[in-house]
Design a protein around this motif. Structure first.
Motif, PDB file in Angstrom:
ATOM      1  N   UNK A  78       0.871  -1.168   0.000  1.00 39.79           N
ATOM      2  CA  UNK A  78       0.000   0.000   0.000  1.00 39.79           C
ATOM      3  C   UNK A  78       0.909   1.220   0.000  1.00 39.79           C
ATOM      4  N   UNK A  79       0.744   2.067  -1.012  1.00 39.20           N
ATOM      5  CA  UNK A  79       1.650   3.189  -1.231  1.00 39.20           C
ATOM      6  C   UNK A  79       0.864   4.497  -1.179  1.00 39.20           C
ATOM      7  N   UNK A  80       1.405   5.457  -0.443  1.00 42.05           N
ATOM      8  CA  UNK A  80       0.802   6.793  -0.364  1.00 42.05           C
ATOM      9  C   UNK A  80       1.844   7.822  -0.764  1.00 42.05           C
ATOM     10  N   UNK A  81       1.423   8.773  -1.592  1.00 44.72           N
ATOM     11  CA  UNK A  81       2.267   9.925  -1.883  1.00 44.72           C
ATOM     12  C   UNK A  81       1.393  11.173  -1.873  1.00 44.72           C
ATOM     13  N   UNK A  82       1.916  12.289  -2.301  1.00 46.50           N
ATOM     14  CA  UNK A  82       1.172  13.554  -2.223  1.00 46.50           C
ATOM     15  C   UNK A  82      -0.098  13.558  -3.062  1.00 46.50           C
ATOM     16  N   UNK A  84      -1.704  10.533  -4.495  1.00 50.19           N
ATOM     17  CA  UNK A  84      -2.550   9.325  -4.537  1.00 50.19           C
ATOM     18  C   UNK A  84      -2.195   8.354  -3.427  1.00 50.19           C
ATOM     19  N   UNK A  85      -3.080   7.409  -3.238  1.00 48.18           N
ATOM     20  CA  UNK A  85      -2.826   6.282  -2.334  1.00 48.18           C
ATOM     21  C   UNK A  85      -3.496   5.076  -2.957  1.00 48.18           C
ATOM     22  N   UNK A  86      -2.772   3.943  -2.991  1.00 47.13           N
ATOM     23  CA  UNK A  86      -3.311   2.773  -3.668  1.00 47.13           C
ATOM     24  C   UNK A  86      -2.583   1.502  -3.254  1.00 47.13           C
ATOM     25  N   UNK A  87      -3.277   0.370  -3.467  1.00 49.04           N
ATOM     26  CA  UNK A  87      -2.626  -0.919  -3.326  1.00 49.04           C
ATOM     27  C   UNK A  87      -1.855  -1.176  -4.609  1.00 49.04           C
ATOM     28  N   UNK A  88      -0.632  -1.683  -4.463  1.00 49.21           N
ATOM     29  CA  UNK A  88       0.246  -1.963  -5.591  1.00 49.21           C
ATOM     30  C   UNK A  88       0.657  -3.430  -5.502  1.00 49.21           C
ATOM     31  N   UNK A  89       0.645  -4.112  -6.640  1.00 52.55           N
ATOM     32  CA  UNK A  89       1.046  -5.518  -6.699  1.00 52.55           C
ATOM     33  C   UNK A  89       2.382  -5.612  -7.417  1.00 52.55           C
TER      34      UNK A  89
END
Length: 106
Positions: A78-82, A84-89
């Protein structure tokens, strides 16, 4: 099996806290996009008969049968930046992706 990063585990715990009727999340793949396949992620109330169950730090992730070989060895993050935030595979089986990153092929 799918391995979850600590960030993914914490986010799933947070999301499920408000959904006591759901026991975990289900991961699958669907035919979609310009390159063939894309990931699906949804809440689930029960384990399907042919789902593979992965439990990590108390979080239950169910992998649909038709996605099990495709997702073998995949890391779910799970990645968050300025912006967006999303699950990444992070899938070691991928041979190619489309330009927009929405689909992949094996």
């Amino acid at each position: 099996a799918v391995f979850q990063t600590p960030s993914a585990v914490q986010k799933i715990k947070q999301l499920l806290k408000d959904k006591p009727e759901h026991v975990g999340v289900k991961v699958g793949v669907r035919t979609r996009g310009c390159n063939g396949l894309s990931y699906t992620l949804e809440y689930t109330k029960s384990k399907g008969d042919s789902d593979e169950e992965v439990v990590q730090d108390g979080v239950r992730v169910f992998i649909e049968k038709k996605a099990q070989l495709t997702l073998l060895g995949t890391e779910m993050d799970y990645v968050e930046d300025k912006l967006s935030s999303e699950f990444v595979f992070n899938n070691p089986n991928i041979k190619g992706t489309c330009g927009c990153g929405e689909s992949f092929n094996i």
